[in-house]
Each structure stands twice: as C-alpha cells, then as structure tokens.
Design a protein around this motif. Structure first.
Motif, PDB file in Angstrom:
ATOM      1  N   LEU A   1       7.091 -10.640   3.416  1.00 34.05           N
ATOM      2  CA  LEU A   1       6.082  -9.614   3.650  1.00 34.05           C
ATOM      3  C   LEU A   1       5.189  -9.476   2.431  1.00 34.05           C
ATOM      4  N   MET A   2       3.884  -9.659   2.658  1.00 28.31           N
ATOM      5  CA  MET A   2       2.912  -9.486   1.594  1.00 28.31           C
ATOM      6  C   MET A   2       1.807  -8.543   2.053  1.00 28.31           C
ATOM      7  N   ARG A   3       1.531  -7.532   1.266  1.00 31.58           N
ATOM      8  CA  ARG A   3       0.453  -6.596   1.583  1.00 31.58           C
ATOM      9  C   ARG A   3      -0.894  -7.238   1.297  1.00 31.58           C
ATOM     10  N   PRO A   4      -1.771  -7.349   2.303  1.00 33.54           N
ATOM     11  CA  PRO A   4      -3.110  -7.891   2.042  1.00 33.54           C
ATOM     12  C   PRO A   4      -3.858  -7.001   1.055  1.00 33.54           C
ATOM     13  N   PRO A   5      -4.584  -7.581   0.114  1.00 28.41           N
ATOM     14  CA  PRO A   5      -5.249  -6.789  -0.918  1.00 28.41           C
ATOM     15  C   PRO A   5      -6.202  -5.731  -0.371  1.00 28.41           C
ATOM     16  N   HIS A   6      -6.811  -5.979   0.788  1.00 28.39           N
ATOM     17  CA  HIS A   6      -7.800  -5.030   1.309  1.00 28.39           C
ATOM     18  C   HIS A   6      -7.159  -3.811   1.966  1.00 28.39           C
ATOM     19  N   LEU A   7      -5.847  -3.852   2.171  1.00 27.53           N
ATOM     20  CA  LEU A   7      -5.151  -2.700   2.747  1.00 27.53           C
ATOM     21  C   LEU A   7      -4.519  -1.892   1.611  1.00 27.53           C
ATOM     22  N   GLY A   8      -5.268  -0.924   1.112  1.00 24.20           N
ATOM     23  CA  GLY A   8      -4.842  -0.198  -0.083  1.00 24.20           C
ATOM     24  C   GLY A   8      -3.824   0.893   0.170  1.00 24.20           C
ATOM     25  N   LYS A   9      -3.684   1.333   1.421  1.00 20.41           N
ATOM     26  CA  LYS A   9      -2.761   2.423   1.730  1.00 20.41           C
ATOM     27  C   LYS A   9      -1.428   1.860   2.233  1.00 20.41           C
ATOM     28  N   PRO A  10      -0.317   2.332   1.697  1.00 21.97           N
ATOM     29  CA  PRO A  10       0.986   1.832   2.166  1.00 21.97           C
ATOM     30  C   PRO A  10       1.192   2.057   3.659  1.00 21.97           C
TER      31      PRO A  10
ATOM     32  N   SER B   1       6.481  -7.359  -4.165  1.00 22.23           N
ATOM     33  CA  SER B   1       6.214  -6.075  -4.799  1.00 22.23           C
ATOM     34  C   SER B   1       5.591  -6.297  -6.171  1.00 22.23           C
ATOM     35  N   LEU B   2       5.988  -5.507  -7.149  1.00 26.88           N
ATOM     36  CA  LEU B   2       5.326  -5.510  -8.440  1.00 26.88           C
ATOM     37  C   LEU B   2       6.321  -5.131  -9.522  1.00 26.88           C
ATOM     38  N   MET B   3       6.229  -5.786 -10.651  1.00 28.55           N
ATOM     39  CA  MET B   3       7.134  -5.482 -11.753  1.00 28.55           C
ATOM     40  C   MET B   3       6.990  -4.023 -12.193  1.00 28.55           C
TER      41      MET B   3
ATOM     42  N   LYS C   1       9.732   2.402 -10.894  1.00 29.13           N
ATOM     43  CA  LYS C   1       9.528   3.598 -11.709  1.00 29.13           C
ATOM     44  C   LYS C   1       8.075   4.063 -11.707  1.00 29.13           C
ATOM     45  N   ASN C   2       7.267   3.461 -10.844  1.00 33.26           N
ATOM     46  CA  ASN C   2       5.832   3.731 -10.839  1.00 33.26           C
ATOM     47  C   ASN C   2       5.351   4.007  -9.414  1.00 33.26           C
ATOM     48  N   PRO C   3       5.178   5.268  -9.051  1.00 33.51           N
ATOM     49  CA  PRO C   3       4.793   5.608  -7.680  1.00 33.51           C
ATOM     50  C   PRO C   3       3.312   5.432  -7.378  1.00 33.51           C
ATOM     51  N   ILE C   4       2.515   5.009  -8.343  1.00 36.12           N
ATOM     52  CA  ILE C   4       1.071   4.921  -8.132  1.00 36.12           C
ATOM     53  C   ILE C   4       0.673   3.766  -7.212  1.00 36.12           C
ATOM     54  N   PRO C   5       1.104   2.512  -7.460  1.00 36.85           N
ATOM     55  CA  PRO C   5       0.705   1.428  -6.567  1.00 36.85           C
ATOM     56  C   PRO C   5       1.327   1.590  -5.181  1.00 36.85           C
ATOM     57  N   PRO C   6       0.672   1.069  -4.143  1.00 43.96           N
ATOM     58  CA  PRO C   6       1.206   1.192  -2.776  1.00 43.96           C
ATOM     59  C   PRO C   6       2.549   0.498  -2.588  1.00 43.96           C
ATOM     60  N   HIS C   7       2.840  -0.490  -3.426  1.00 51.55           N
ATOM     61  CA  HIS C   7       4.097  -1.236  -3.318  1.00 51.55           C
ATOM     62  C   HIS C   7       5.317  -0.311  -3.382  1.00 51.55           C
ATOM     63  N   HIS C   8       5.218   0.740  -4.170  1.00 46.84           N
ATOM     64  CA  HIS C   8       6.352   1.657  -4.352  1.00 46.84           C
ATOM     65  C   HIS C   8       6.767   2.282  -3.018  1.00 46.84           C
TER      66      HIS C   8
ATOM     67  N   ILE D   1       5.983   1.287  -0.018  1.00 47.63           N
ATOM     68  CA  ILE D   1       6.383   0.265   0.959  1.00 47.63           C
ATOM     69  C   ILE D   1       7.840  -0.120   0.749  1.00 47.63           C
ATOM     70  N   GLU D   2       8.226  -0.331  -0.499  1.00 41.26           N
ATOM     71  CA  GLU D   2       9.643  -0.601  -0.796  1.00 41.26           C
ATOM     72  C   GLU D   2      10.529   0.505  -0.223  1.00 41.26           C
ATOM     73  N   LYS D   3      10.160   1.736  -0.525  1.00 37.43           N
ATOM     74  CA  LYS D   3      10.977   2.873  -0.093  1.00 37.43           C
ATOM     75  C   LYS D   3      11.040   2.982   1.428  1.00 37.43           C
ATOM     76  N   TYR D   4       9.950   2.655   2.099  1.00 41.18           N
ATOM     77  CA  TYR D   4       9.929   2.745   3.557  1.00 41.18           C
ATOM     78  C   TYR D   4      10.839   1.691   4.186  1.00 41.18           C
ATOM     79  N   ILE D   5      10.812   0.485   3.640  1.00 39.26           N
ATOM     80  CA  ILE D   5      11.713  -0.577   4.117  1.00 39.26           C
ATOM     81  C   ILE D   5      13.162  -0.140   3.961  1.00 39.26           C
ATOM     82  N   GLU D   6      13.490   0.408   2.797  1.00 37.85           N
ATOM     83  CA  GLU D   6      14.854   0.857   2.531  1.00 37.85           C
ATOM     84  C   GLU D   6      15.241   2.027   3.438  1.00 37.85           C
ATOM     85  N   LYS D   7      14.305   2.943   3.655  1.00 34.28           N
ATOM     86  CA  LYS D   7      14.567   4.109   4.501  1.00 34.28           C
ATOM     87  C   LYS D   7      14.942   3.693   5.927  1.00 34.28           C
ATOM     88  N   LEU D   8      14.280   2.658   6.445  1.00 26.91           N
ATOM     89  CA  LEU D   8      14.552   2.200   7.803  1.00 26.91           C
ATOM     90  C   LEU D   8      15.845   1.388   7.905  1.00 26.91           C
ATOM     91  N   GLY D   9      16.410   1.033   6.773  1.00 25.23           N
ATOM     92  CA  GLY D   9      17.672   0.296   6.793  1.00 25.23           C
ATOM     93  C   GLY D   9      17.531  -1.180   7.076  1.00 25.23           C
TER      94      GLY D   9
END
Length: 284
Positions: A70-79, A101-103, A107-114, A116-124
C-alpha cells in the motif's frame, strides 16, 4: 495466492514488483494507467486498473489477492482518502499489508502516514509497516529541476542531516516482508541508507560526480512553498506535506541510521555517491 502492488509504476512500486518476481511470487500490478503498466512489465505480471478515488475498482483489484503493498499517492494529502481502500482490504481478509510509511512517523502525527498506520492497526489487518528515510530519488526527481537548470539544491532543510535511501533498496525490503507474511506479521521496520548527510555534503557529492559547482541554497519555508506552488506549479496539498516533512527534518527526525535494511535483506544499502554516479544524467 497473489500480491497486489499499488502504485506499481512509481519509484518504489516498480522495484517491489521486480523483487517479488525474482522471488517467484505471483504479482498483480495496479494503477490508473493500465497500458503504461503493460509497457513496463510486459507479460510478466497481471495488470489491473485501480484508483484510490474510485471504489468500484477495489473488488476486482483484490480478487484472489492475500497480500498488499500500500502506497499513498502524493496527490492524496488527507489520510481519510485512503481509508475506503483499507476498509476493502479488511473485508477481503488480507493476510498482510505492507504500508509505505515514513521514518519517525510513529512519534510524529503531522504527516498523513501516521493516521494511516493507526487506521490499519485499528481494523486489525495484519501489517508490516516500512518506514524509510528520504528517497535518494527525491533529488534525482522532483528536486532535479533546480540542480540541472540552476546548479542549486532548493530544499528548506536548514543544516539538518538526512539518511537517504535508494528506492530500489526500499522495494527490496518491502518484497522481503511480503514474501514471508507470517514471519513479519504486525511489525514495523525503519530502514535507511548507510550514512546521514546534510545538503551541503549532498551538494559536494553532486559537484564531484557531475563536474559542476552545485550549491545548497537553504531557502526559508515560505520561499520554498511559494516557489514550488507559484513557479513550479505543484499541487498546494503536496507542497504543504513536503514543508511539514522538512520542518520535522530540521528537528532531527531524518538523521537516524539503522541496520534495518540489512536485517531484512542481508545486503548493505546503497550509498548516495554510488546513486549519484549511476544516475548522473538526472543532474546534468
């Protein structure tokens, strides 16, 4: 079972596809331009039309698939733009998703990757997040225009250091995760290049390789943002995300060097000097 690769024609996606082919996996290359994918991969993989913004393409893309890159397209800025597809992966009982994701994003909630990670984990959904440092291809790609035309690196990173990594190395690491879904289930991996460089050092390396005098301009955030939106004509949301990333870079989040790539692949990551030498045409 098959592995779906989103963004298969992109900097990372095409390397993931090639690495998985070499591992003997059955691959489905997904994207909005099917003909382009066919040209890139010929008859070596299955090709499917897929668009994050068209939910009608989801079911067909996931048919017979048990693993996903899964890769977020750059033009889709919202998680939230990615959530419908994550929901679809859940309903298709995907056994492992490797999200690009992103290094430091844990610990950084600013980028959308944060989120998205949490949403994947939330869904199990079983996951194997890959958190690379900045791509070397950022310099040979989006930032190469100023290097070629003005002999300048125009990036607002201040004096910070960055542990650049080659997209080919990222692709190989992702393939290693997807190839062994049980081993890497519910894990996260930070991978970097072998060294951390500031952009003055990057300029010196590029000068040495190209024979040109390349300088690092170190613009302010406002000047960088204005230039990339008004002069380069790039999407405002995309530029805003890059500003946020360079802000965090100035805070020291991009300088970490890890052994993660070697641990996943048994190989040493490529140096920026070798990358610049092998991609010299991008900087001339």
């Amino acid at each position: 079972m098959k592995i779906l690769i989103t963004g298969a024609s992109g900097n990372v996606g095409r390397y993931v596809v090639e690495a998985l082919i070499n591992m003997g996996e059955s691959v489905v290359a997904a994207g909005t331009n099917v003909e382009k994918l066919k040209d890139i991969f010929e008859n070596r993989v299955e090709v499917v039309k897929f668009d994050f913004e068209d939910e009608k393409t989801f079911d067909n893309a996931l048919k017979g698939v048990n693993r996903v890159f899964l890769m977020r397209p750059p033009h889709l800025g919202k998680p939230e733009d990615i959530y419908p597809f994550v929901d679809s992966m859940k309903s298709h009982s995907i056994e492992l998703v490797s999200f690009l994701s992103l290094m430091g994003v844990e610990k950084n909630p600013i980028p959308p990757h944060h989120k998205i990670e949490k949403y994947i984990e939330k869904l199990g959904i079983p996951y194997a997040h890959i958190r690379p440092g900045f791509f070397m291809q950022n310099l040979s790609g989006i930032h190469s225009v100023e290097i070629k035309e003005k002999n300048e690196i125009f990036i607002p990173a201040g004096n910070s250091k960055t542990s650049f990594i080659d997209a080919a190395d990222i692709g190989l690491a992702i393939a290693a995760l997807l190839h062994q879904p049980e081993k890497y289930k519910n894990t996260a991996h930070t991978i970097t290049g072998p060294e951390a460089l500031d952009y003055y050092e990057v300029a010196n390396i590029l000068s040495s390789v190209t024979g040109k005098k390349i300088v690092y301009k170190k613009p302010s955030f406002l000047r960088y943002r204005s230039y990339y939106i008004n002069k380069r004509g790039l999407d405002k949301n995309y530029v805003n995300v890059t500003v946020a990333l360079y802000f965090m870079t100035r805070m020291g989040t991009a300088k970490k060097v890890t052994n993660g790539f070697y641990e996943l692949t048994g190989r040493k990551p490529r140096t920026f000097y070798d990358f610049a030498r092998d991609n010299i045409d991008a900087f001339l």
